[in-house]
Design an enzyme around this catalytic site. Structure first.
Site, PDB file in Angstrom:
ATOM      1  N   LYS A   1      -9.977  -7.447   7.548  1.00  0.00           N
ATOM      2  CA  LYS A   1      -8.977  -7.098   8.566  1.00  0.00           C
ATOM      3  C   LYS A   1      -9.486  -7.687   9.873  1.00  0.00           C
ATOM      4  O   LYS A   1     -10.535  -7.256  10.384  1.00  0.00           O
ATOM      5  CB  LYS A   1      -8.867  -5.586   8.723  1.00  0.00           C
TER       6      LYS A   1
ATOM      7  N   GLY B   1      -4.213  -4.684   5.962  1.00  0.00           N
ATOM      8  CA  GLY B   1      -3.188  -4.506   6.985  1.00  0.00           C
ATOM      9  C   GLY B   1      -3.360  -3.154   7.636  1.00  0.00           C
ATOM     10  O   GLY B   1      -4.003  -2.258   7.078  1.00  0.00           O
TER      11      GLY B   1
ATOM     12  N   LYS C   1      -1.192  -0.837  -4.345  1.00  0.00           N
ATOM     13  CA  LYS C   1      -2.412  -0.120  -3.951  1.00  0.00           C
ATOM     14  C   LYS C   1      -2.035   1.331  -3.701  1.00  0.00           C
ATOM     15  O   LYS C   1      -1.097   1.606  -2.958  1.00  0.00           O
ATOM     16  CB  LYS C   1      -2.983  -0.763  -2.689  1.00  0.00           C
ATOM     17  N   LEU C   2      -2.751   2.231  -4.351  1.00  0.00           N
ATOM     18  CA  LEU C   2      -2.496   3.655  -4.158  1.00  0.00           C
ATOM     19  C   LEU C   2      -3.569   4.243  -3.264  1.00  0.00           C
ATOM     20  O   LEU C   2      -4.765   4.047  -3.510  1.00  0.00           O
ATOM     21  CB  LEU C   2      -2.529   4.398  -5.502  1.00  0.00           C
ATOM     22  N   LYS C   3      -3.151   4.976  -2.257  1.00  0.00           N
ATOM     23  CA  LYS C   3      -4.098   5.728  -1.446  1.00  0.00           C
ATOM     24  C   LYS C   3      -4.557   6.936  -2.249  1.00  0.00           C
ATOM     25  O   LYS C   3      -3.720   7.616  -2.877  1.00  0.00           O
ATOM     26  CB  LYS C   3      -3.407   6.210  -0.162  1.00  0.00           C
TER      27      LYS C   3
ATOM     28  N   ASN D   1     -10.447   5.235   1.642  1.00  0.00           N
ATOM     29  CA  ASN D   1     -10.719   5.410   3.085  1.00  0.00           C
ATOM     30  C   ASN D   1     -11.829   6.418   3.354  1.00  0.00           C
ATOM     31  O   ASN D   1     -11.646   7.362   4.141  1.00  0.00           O
ATOM     32  CB  ASN D   1      -9.455   5.842   3.835  1.00  0.00           C
TER      33      ASN D   1
ATOM     34  N   SER E   1       0.846  -1.182   0.000  1.00  0.00           N
ATOM     35  CA  SER E   1       0.000   0.000   0.000  1.00  0.00           C
ATOM     36  C   SER E   1       0.887   1.238   0.000  1.00  0.00           C
ATOM     37  O   SER E   1       1.746   1.381   0.861  1.00  0.00           O
ATOM     38  CB  SER E   1      -0.884  -0.042   1.255  1.00  0.00           C
TER      39      SER E   1
ATOM     40  N   GLU F   1     -11.389   0.772  -3.232  1.00  0.00           N
ATOM     41  CA  GLU F   1     -11.716   0.370  -1.869  1.00  0.00           C
ATOM     42  C   GLU F   1     -12.352   1.533  -1.105  1.00  0.00           C
ATOM     43  O   GLU F   1     -11.814   2.632  -1.082  1.00  0.00           O
ATOM     44  CB  GLU F   1     -10.405  -0.066  -1.201  1.00  0.00           C
TER      45      GLU F   1
ATOM     46  N   ASP G   1     -14.092  -2.058   2.969  1.00  0.00           N
ATOM     47  CA  ASP G   1     -13.185  -2.287   4.092  1.00  0.00           C
ATOM     48  C   ASP G   1     -13.927  -1.848   5.363  1.00  0.00           C
ATOM     49  O   ASP G   1     -14.588  -2.662   6.025  1.00  0.00           O
ATOM     50  CB  ASP G   1     -11.888  -1.483   3.852  1.00  0.00           C
TER      51      ASP G   1
ATOM     52  N   ASP H   1      -7.379   2.970  -2.848  1.00  0.00           N
ATOM     53  CA  ASP H   1      -8.078   2.949  -1.560  1.00  0.00           C
ATOM     54  C   ASP H   1      -8.386   4.379  -1.147  1.00  0.00           C
ATOM     55  O   ASP H   1      -7.473   5.196  -0.988  1.00  0.00           O
ATOM     56  CB  ASP H   1      -7.178   2.276  -0.505  1.00  0.00           C
TER      57      ASP H   1
HETATM   58  O1  NPG Z   1       0.459  -2.672   4.743  1.00  0.00           O
HETATM   59  O2  NPG Z   1      -0.296  -2.750   6.773  1.00  0.00           O
HETATM   60  C1  NPG Z   1      -0.206  -2.221   5.670  1.00  0.00           C
HETATM   61  C2  NPG Z   1      -0.931  -0.925   5.449  1.00  0.00           C
HETATM   62  C3  NPG Z   1      -2.061  -1.077   4.476  1.00  0.00           C
HETATM   63  O3  NPG Z   1      -3.030   0.877   3.579  1.00  0.00           O
HETATM   64  C4  NPG Z   1      -2.988   0.091   4.497  1.00  0.00           C
HETATM   65  N1  NPG Z   1      -3.754   0.213   5.580  1.00  0.00           N
HETATM   66  O4  NPG Z   1      -6.854   1.850   5.229  1.00  0.00           O
HETATM   67  O5  NPG Z   1      -6.222  -0.141   4.779  1.00  0.00           O
HETATM   68  C5  NPG Z   1      -5.997   0.977   5.247  1.00  0.00           C
HETATM   69  C6  NPG Z   1      -4.636   1.304   5.802  1.00  0.00           C
HETATM   70  C7  NPG Z   1      -4.576   1.626   7.271  1.00  0.00           C
HETATM   71  C8  NPG Z   1      -3.351   1.824   7.856  1.00  0.00           C
HETATM   72  C9  NPG Z   1      -5.695   1.720   8.035  1.00  0.00           C
HETATM   73  C10 NPG Z   1      -3.250   2.113   9.202  1.00  0.00           C
HETATM   74  C11 NPG Z   1      -5.612   2.026   9.384  1.00  0.00           C
HETATM   75  C12 NPG Z   1      -4.370   2.203   9.945  1.00  0.00           C
END
Ligand code: NPG
Length: 370
Positions: A265, A293, A164-166, A193, A138, A216, A241, A191
């Site tokens: 998760k 993750g 995966k790009l935020k 969020n 990510s 996502e 998610d 993603d």
């Molecule tokens: O590789 O653990 C990893 C990070 C993956 O992008 C990732 N996690 O929204 O999925 C998510 C995000 C996240 C990270 C969410 C930290 C909450 C806390």
């Protein structure tokens, strides 16, 4: 199993690089480790609640509070009655509304201890069918497109099989276009969020041109119907998610047309046992799942890898190697080899914190004794 003591240990590990998402920038990973001592073995788990309630409503101090007040006493009561098992814990705390991250942590620590007593690995217990899993990475929001291209290039060189790009408003179509143009036919997904609203459907439809695996969680956690409407307006498959908090929620979301794919998760859904139930629902309904993750240390990553080895996990997860997160983790290192990470095979979660490293990253520790 008899519960003798529970430790709530706060740790803070510096990340190798800042991780920016639509809900903030992390430079250290702060979390609560739950450590149980039983008459047969000790168990460890990581609570994924963050310092601030920005990803979900849970946060680390709140998780410690509910563990101290309600969850640990409930486990203690089961122990006093001679009935403590990892499987019996969730039903005993069903009356506690929400707090899934806190529940997941204590259940997992109990499961770790229980499996160590039985001499079984968590992979064996959950139904893993592989000894290694394909892995993705990510990539956080960056200051510039060139910086993003450098980061993605380095991850591809390291062997990651999926990127995966935020994204967030103002950082979406152009960075995705740039990555697709530079790196061609890679497995690519985004993603959000929860950063978008129902009115953004036309804007998000611009991402359809880039043949993404999925988008996502574009909309709010509670807006499952909004995702069903959006799914009719875009061709990129919608993955949920934050909205998927249980197997029942997964079934409802899929049956209402809100998602094609589910990110599992374990912390978000109350633990590994519920994660397996979500996996089973998705397999039954013909939907793909993958393992998310939350920047976990090795204590959280090890059981995630075991979960990702179940048969329905057909897409690479955010189950990256240790180096993507930390210079020095609290457990042994996980490596990427040929795009895959090996799942741990020892008893329980298969890893233990190194006492010296653990001490060096500990912020506080509280013991709760019976
Ligand atoms: O590789 O653990 C990893 C990070 C993956 O992008 C990732 N996690 O929204 O999925 C998510 C995000 C996240 C990270 C969410 C930290 C909450 C806390």
């Amino acid at each position: 199993m008899k519960l003798e003591a529970v430790e709530l240990r706060r740790v803070a590990l510096p990340l190798v690089s800042p991780f920016r998402t639509s809900f903030g920038t992390e430079t250290t990973h702060d979390c609560v480790l739950v450590h149980v001592v039983t008459d047969g073995a000790e168990g460890w788990a990581e609570c994924v609640a963050m310092e601030r309630p920005a990803y979900s409503s849970e946060y680390a101090d709140g998780a410690c509070d509910v563990l101290r007040r309600w969850l640990v006493p409930a486990a203690q009561a089961l122990s006093d009655a001679g009935e403590l098992t990892a499987e019996g814990f969730a039903p005993a705390v069903e009356w506690v509304k929400g707090h899934r991250m806190a529940k997941a942590a204590l259940e997992t620590a109990l499961l770790d201890a229980q499996l160590r007593i039985e001499g079984r690995s968590i992979g064996e217990r959950l139904g893993s069918v592989k000894d290694r899993v394909p892995t993705g990475v990510s990539v956080g929001i960056m200051d510039s497109v060139p910086a993003l291209l450098d980061a993605v290039g380095a991850y591809l060189d390291a062997g990651y099989l999926r990127i995966k790009l935020k994204i967030e408003p103002g950082w979406d179509v152009e960075p995705v276009r740039a990555v697709r143009e530079r790196f061609g036919d890679i497995l690519l997904q985004v993603d959000a969020n929860t950063a978008y609203g129902r009115g953004d459907a036309d804007h998000l439809a611009q991402l359809d041109a880039f043949d993404l695996l999925l988008i996502e969680q574009p909309l709010e956690e509670e807006d499952v119907p909004g995702h069903a409407l959006l799914a009719q307006r875009i061709t990129t498959p919608v993955c949920l998610d934050e909205s998927i908090v249980s197997a029942a929620a997964a079934r409802d979301a899929i049956e209402s047309g809100a998602c094609e794919i589910v990110n599992i998760k374990p912390g978000r859904v109350g633990g590994y046992l519920e994660s397996v139930r979500i996996h089973d629902v998705c397999v039954e309904l013909g939907k793909a799942v993958w393992c998310g993750g939350m920047l976990e240390t090795g204590v959280g990553r090890a059981p995630n890898l075991a979960l990702a080895a179940l048969p329905g996990f057909t897409l690479p997860g955010d189950t990256s190697a240790t180096k993507r997160y930390y210079h020095q983790d609290i457990t042994r290192e996980f490596f990427i080899e040929d795009g895959h990470v090996a799942i741990p095979t020892g008893p329980g979660i298969g890893v233990e914190p190194d006492p010296d490293v653990l001490r060096s990253v500990t912020v506080s520790s509280q013991w709760l004794r019976s």
